[in-house]
Design an enzyme around this catalytic site. Sequence first.
Site, PDB file in Angstrom:
ATOM      1  N   SER A 175       0.825  -1.213   0.000  1.00  0.00           N
ATOM      2  CA  SER A 175       0.000   0.000   0.000  1.00  0.00           C
ATOM      3  C   SER A 175       0.855   1.257   0.000  1.00  0.00           C
ATOM      4  O   SER A 175       0.324   2.365  -0.158  1.00  0.00           O
ATOM      5  CB  SER A 175      -0.928   0.015   1.217  1.00  0.00           C
TER       6      SER A 175
ATOM      7  N   HIS B 286      -3.923  -4.128  -4.256  1.00  0.00           N
ATOM      8  CA  HIS B 286      -4.119  -3.677  -2.873  1.00  0.00           C
ATOM      9  C   HIS B 286      -5.565  -3.913  -2.456  1.00  0.00           C
ATOM     10  O   HIS B 286      -6.480  -3.213  -2.895  1.00  0.00           O
ATOM     11  CB  HIS B 286      -3.769  -2.193  -2.734  1.00  0.00           C
TER      12      HIS B 286
ATOM     13  N   GLU C 226      -7.440  -2.252  -5.478  1.00  0.00           N
ATOM     14  CA  GLU C 226      -6.710  -1.342  -6.351  1.00  0.00           C
ATOM     15  C   GLU C 226      -5.675  -2.134  -7.149  1.00  0.00           C
ATOM     16  O   GLU C 226      -4.915  -2.914  -6.578  1.00  0.00           O
ATOM     17  CB  GLU C 226      -6.013  -0.262  -5.527  1.00  0.00           C
TER      18      GLU C 226
ATOM     19  N   ASN D 216      -5.522   5.001   0.174  1.00  0.00           N
ATOM     20  CA  ASN D 216      -4.760   5.506   1.312  1.00  0.00           C
ATOM     21  C   ASN D 216      -4.396   6.976   1.181  1.00  0.00           C
ATOM     22  O   ASN D 216      -4.103   7.635   2.183  1.00  0.00           O
ATOM     23  CB  ASN D 216      -3.504   4.655   1.533  1.00  0.00           C
TER      24      ASN D 216
END
Length: 297
Positions: free
Chosen positions: A121, A142, A154, A192
């Site tokens: 990440s 991810h 992702e 994130n």
Amino acid sequence: MSNKSKTVAVLGAGTMGSGIATVMARAGHRTVLFDVDETNLCRGIDTVHAFFDRSVQLGKLDGSAGQAAKDALVGSTDLTDLAPCDVVVEAVFEDLALKKETFGRLDEIVSESTLFHTNTSTLSVTGIASGSRLPERVVGTHYCNPAPLMKLVEVADGRHTADWAHKATVEFLASLGKTSVVTKDRPGFIVNRFLIPWENSCIAALEAGIASKEAIDEAVLGSLGHPMGPFRLLDIVGLDVHQQVATRLYEQLRDPRFFPPPMVERMVAAGDLGRKTGRGFYDYDDTRLFGSERRAR
């Protein structure tokens, strides 16, 4: 890549690794959960089994399906057991050298057609892929946490990721019931970039005494429609993991919104990491991913 049942390995039996292994076994794939530590491996397998047992109790799986999913999972501390795998999902500690070394070792074990997925990440997919002599087969995937409940994944290609590997990855994720979003190979990807500053702001609000953790969680559930509040989520992720991810993103982006509030450092120092230690923002009788809660702190 055909969507028939495959042999899939998940490297790392922590919160994310065990969650991803749950997804694979539930989809009917023979799943090998790998960890170098026998204790961590047993804990991870226990977490997966507990999830399926709970799903049966709640009526989300019938008994036979729950047992079949549990039977699909095996554990290993021997990397050579991954030789027959069609897909390898790496979810080990966020350390570039470790991830590169892991893929380099796997090059000598698995087939050249095996897909390599990294669940990073914060690290560069391109950098991780450079550890393999076949970087074209490495794709960033991810999974949003908790992986068994969240549909989004992702997908980030490295500089040398091949079109066939990208396409096969998206097809494989769709077979798991996941929704793929494609993002560039940049720190934090999409989720994130938004989530870490928001979680930090929630922690800062709690630390400032603006509201209780219960009130903030309830406000998020009632107004934003999230499946859980920020403090429930942070307890699942782990405060140590949040600290690590937030700090790494701050170091790369130099944006103060990513720097974890002081409360995070104090909680990590005290060992109050969340569900896995039985105590975080809330207390837990059961340290498995979806065990029973004891009481609010």
